[in-house]
Design a protein around this motif. Sequence first.
Motif, PDB file in Angstrom:
ATOM      1  N   VAL A 182       0.854  -1.184   0.000  1.00 52.20           N
ATOM      2  CA  VAL A 182       0.000   0.000   0.000  1.00 52.20           C
ATOM      3  C   VAL A 182       0.895   1.241   0.000  1.00 52.20           C
ATOM      4  N   VAL A 183       0.696   2.091  -1.008  1.00 51.85           N
ATOM      5  CA  VAL A 183       1.546   3.283  -1.124  1.00 51.85           C
ATOM      6  C   VAL A 183       0.782   4.570  -0.842  1.00 51.85           C
ATOM      7  N   LEU A 184      -0.550   4.482  -0.814  1.00 52.49           N
ATOM      8  CA  LEU A 184      -1.368   5.632  -0.429  1.00 52.49           C
ATOM      9  C   LEU A 184      -2.653   5.108   0.179  1.00 52.49           C
ATOM     10  N   ALA A 185      -3.052   5.699   1.286  1.00 52.05           N
ATOM     11  CA  ALA A 185      -4.321   5.303   1.917  1.00 52.05           C
ATOM     12  C   ALA A 185      -4.868   6.487   2.698  1.00 52.05           C
ATOM     13  N   GLU A 186      -6.122   6.826   2.442  1.00 53.19           N
ATOM     14  CA  GLU A 186      -6.758   7.903   3.196  1.00 53.19           C
ATOM     15  C   GLU A 186      -8.242   7.613   3.389  1.00 53.19           C
ATOM     16  N   HIS A 187      -8.743   8.104   4.499  1.00 54.39           N
ATOM     17  CA  HIS A 187     -10.153   7.988   4.848  1.00 54.39           C
ATOM     18  C   HIS A 187     -10.631   9.404   5.141  1.00 54.39           C
ATOM     19  N   TYR A 188     -11.588   9.895   4.348  1.00 59.86           N
ATOM     20  CA  TYR A 188     -11.924  11.309   4.466  1.00 59.86           C
ATOM     21  C   TYR A 188     -13.423  11.537   4.329  1.00 59.86           C
ATOM     22  N   ASP A 189     -13.877  12.641   4.899  1.00 62.18           N
ATOM     23  CA  ASP A 189     -15.265  13.061   4.780  1.00 62.18           C
ATOM     24  C   ASP A 189     -15.476  13.712   3.413  1.00 62.18           C
ATOM     25  N   ARG A 190     -16.596  13.360   2.762  1.00 65.43           N
ATOM     26  CA  ARG A 190     -16.926  14.001   1.496  1.00 65.43           C
ATOM     27  C   ARG A 190     -18.429  14.240   1.428  1.00 65.43           C
ATOM     28  N   PRO A 191     -18.912  15.247   2.183  1.00 64.51           N
ATOM     29  CA  PRO A 191     -20.337  15.571   2.080  1.00 64.51           C
ATOM     30  C   PRO A 191     -20.699  15.792   0.617  1.00 64.51           C
ATOM     31  N   THR A 192     -21.747  15.120   0.155  1.00 63.39           N
ATOM     32  CA  THR A 192     -22.032  15.062  -1.283  1.00 63.39           C
ATOM     33  C   THR A 192     -23.391  15.658  -1.573  1.00 63.39           C
ATOM     34  N   GLU A 193     -23.408  16.729  -2.355  1.00 56.95           N
ATOM     35  CA  GLU A 193     -24.655  17.389  -2.701  1.00 56.95           C
ATOM     36  C   GLU A 193     -25.495  16.493  -3.611  1.00 56.95           C
ATOM     37  N   LEU A 194     -26.776  16.384  -3.288  1.00 55.12           N
ATOM     38  CA  LEU A 194     -27.703  15.579  -4.071  1.00 55.12           C
ATOM     39  C   LEU A 194     -28.484  16.482  -5.022  1.00 55.12           C
ATOM     40  N   ALA A 195     -28.957  15.900  -6.113  1.00 52.66           N
ATOM     41  CA  ALA A 195     -29.439  16.712  -7.234  1.00 52.66           C
ATOM     42  C   ALA A 195     -30.740  17.453  -6.952  1.00 52.66           C
ATOM     43  N   ASP A 196     -31.698  16.818  -6.305  1.00 58.56           N
ATOM     44  CA  ASP A 196     -33.041  17.391  -6.192  1.00 58.56           C
ATOM     45  C   ASP A 196     -33.192  18.141  -4.870  1.00 58.56           C
ATOM     46  N   ASP A 245     -24.030  12.153   3.792  1.00 60.85           N
ATOM     47  CA  ASP A 245     -22.831  12.198   4.628  1.00 60.85           C
ATOM     48  C   ASP A 245     -21.848  11.085   4.226  1.00 60.85           C
ATOM     49  N   TYR A 246     -21.195  11.308   3.100  1.00 60.84           N
ATOM     50  CA  TYR A 246     -20.254  10.320   2.571  1.00 60.84           C
ATOM     51  C   TYR A 246     -18.916  10.384   3.311  1.00 60.84           C
ATOM     52  N   LYS A 247     -18.369   9.201   3.542  1.00 65.26           N
ATOM     53  CA  LYS A 247     -17.005   9.047   4.050  1.00 65.26           C
ATOM     54  C   LYS A 247     -16.332   8.022   3.153  1.00 65.26           C
ATOM     55  N   ARG A 248     -15.217   8.390   2.571  1.00 68.23           N
ATOM     56  CA  ARG A 248     -14.600   7.567   1.537  1.00 68.23           C
ATOM     57  C   ARG A 248     -13.231   7.050   1.943  1.00 68.23           C
ATOM     58  N   ILE A 249     -12.912   5.863   1.418  1.00 69.86           N
ATOM     59  CA  ILE A 249     -11.566   5.318   1.486  1.00 69.86           C
ATOM     60  C   ILE A 249     -10.971   5.397   0.089  1.00 69.86           C
ATOM     61  N   ARG A 250      -9.740   5.884   0.006  1.00 71.51           N
ATOM     62  CA  ARG A 250      -8.998   5.949  -1.263  1.00 71.51           C
ATOM     63  C   ARG A 250      -7.662   5.248  -1.045  1.00 71.51           C
ATOM     64  N   VAL A 251      -7.351   4.320  -1.926  1.00 71.61           N
ATOM     65  CA  VAL A 251      -6.164   3.480  -1.756  1.00 71.61           C
ATOM     66  C   VAL A 251      -5.446   3.310  -3.097  1.00 71.61           C
ATOM     67  N   VAL A 252      -4.136   3.389  -3.059  1.00 76.81           N
ATOM     68  CA  VAL A 252      -3.275   2.978  -4.166  1.00 76.81           C
ATOM     69  C   VAL A 252      -2.346   1.903  -3.640  1.00 76.81           C
ATOM     70  N   ALA A 253      -2.265   0.774  -4.337  1.00 72.16           N
ATOM     71  CA  ALA A 253      -1.426  -0.343  -3.896  1.00 72.16           C
ATOM     72  C   ALA A 253      -0.758  -0.986  -5.102  1.00 72.16           C
ATOM     73  N   LEU A 254       0.396  -1.599  -4.879  1.00 70.11           N
ATOM     74  CA  LEU A 254       1.185  -2.206  -5.949  1.00 70.11           C
ATOM     75  C   LEU A 254       1.343  -3.700  -5.726  1.00 70.11           C
ATOM     76  N   LYS A 255       1.276  -4.452  -6.809  1.00 68.26           N
ATOM     77  CA  LYS A 255       1.663  -5.854  -6.798  1.00 68.26           C
ATOM     78  C   LYS A 255       3.125  -5.898  -7.222  1.00 68.26           C
ATOM     79  N   GLU A 256       3.999  -6.038  -6.264  1.00 68.26           N
ATOM     80  CA  GLU A 256       5.422  -5.891  -6.545  1.00 68.26           C
ATOM     81  C   GLU A 256       5.949  -7.070  -7.341  1.00 68.26           C
ATOM     82  N   ASP A 257       6.998  -6.791  -8.134  1.00 71.96           N
ATOM     83  CA  ASP A 257       7.646  -7.837  -8.925  1.00 71.96           C
ATOM     84  C   ASP A 257       8.169  -8.945  -8.018  1.00 71.96           C
TER      85      ASP A 257
END
Length: 257
Positions: A182-196, A245-257
């Motif tokens: 795992v080379v990047l990992a974050e858990h963050y709040d992302r309040p998300t506006e809804l259309a209607d 009330d969105y809370k998101r996980i964002r991850v970047v990971a590598l399958k190493e040689d």
Amino acid sequence: MSASNTTWNPELYTEKHAFVYNYGESLVELLAPKPHETILDLGCGSGQLTALINESANAVIGIDKSPEMIAHAKDAFPHICFEVATAEDFSFSEKFDSIFSNATLHWVKDYKSVIKCMFNNLNPGGKLVLEFGGKGNVQTIVNQLKTSLREHGFLQQSELNLWYFPSIGEYTSALESEGFRVVLAEHYDRPTELADENSGIKDWINMFAKSFFEGIPEKMVEEIKTEVQEKIKDKCLINGKWYADYKRIRVVALKED
């Protein structure tokens, strides 16, 4: 009560929930597809982000569990390969340089099988770029929905466990256990506006939480959805706009040689 299969409405998805793939555009930037790369879009939905990736990659394949979404994607982007497949059980003869997934993996509770599939379908040195719902995601909406269901006597429906919203430690540990770095990992709040402006929360429930209403008369369904929206107004209606009330996980990971 076990989670049932969700039937997706592509028209409602693109009309009122375009934020799903609009927010995903920054994830494509993080992916940074290259002209020599072959990429899998895991849980491609209606195909907008697959098409965006395709502009820069050598080739991209989009897979999704929903036949309705795949049919919509094929109609919209006939030059791209789309297939119906599940995240926890997919396999391709040619491995990928990267696997991309936006707003999908929280729908798959068998996350260890998903991680194994991703590992097995990546080339050595391949990359994962993932974003999905994390711990506490849509907690305000779902807690009130379950409370309203219980109070109206629908106990079985209120106990439905529809999603997998892990902590960042839980998920990155599972990736590492399979062999990813795992080379990047974050858990963050992302309040998300809804259309209607009038029915934002109700529309969100219609799109993403219909399974909670199986076996409930339609008249009661509408009553409960209206009640949920009204009772969370103080938290989710901000300056005349509805927010999930969105809370998101964002991850970047590598399958190493």
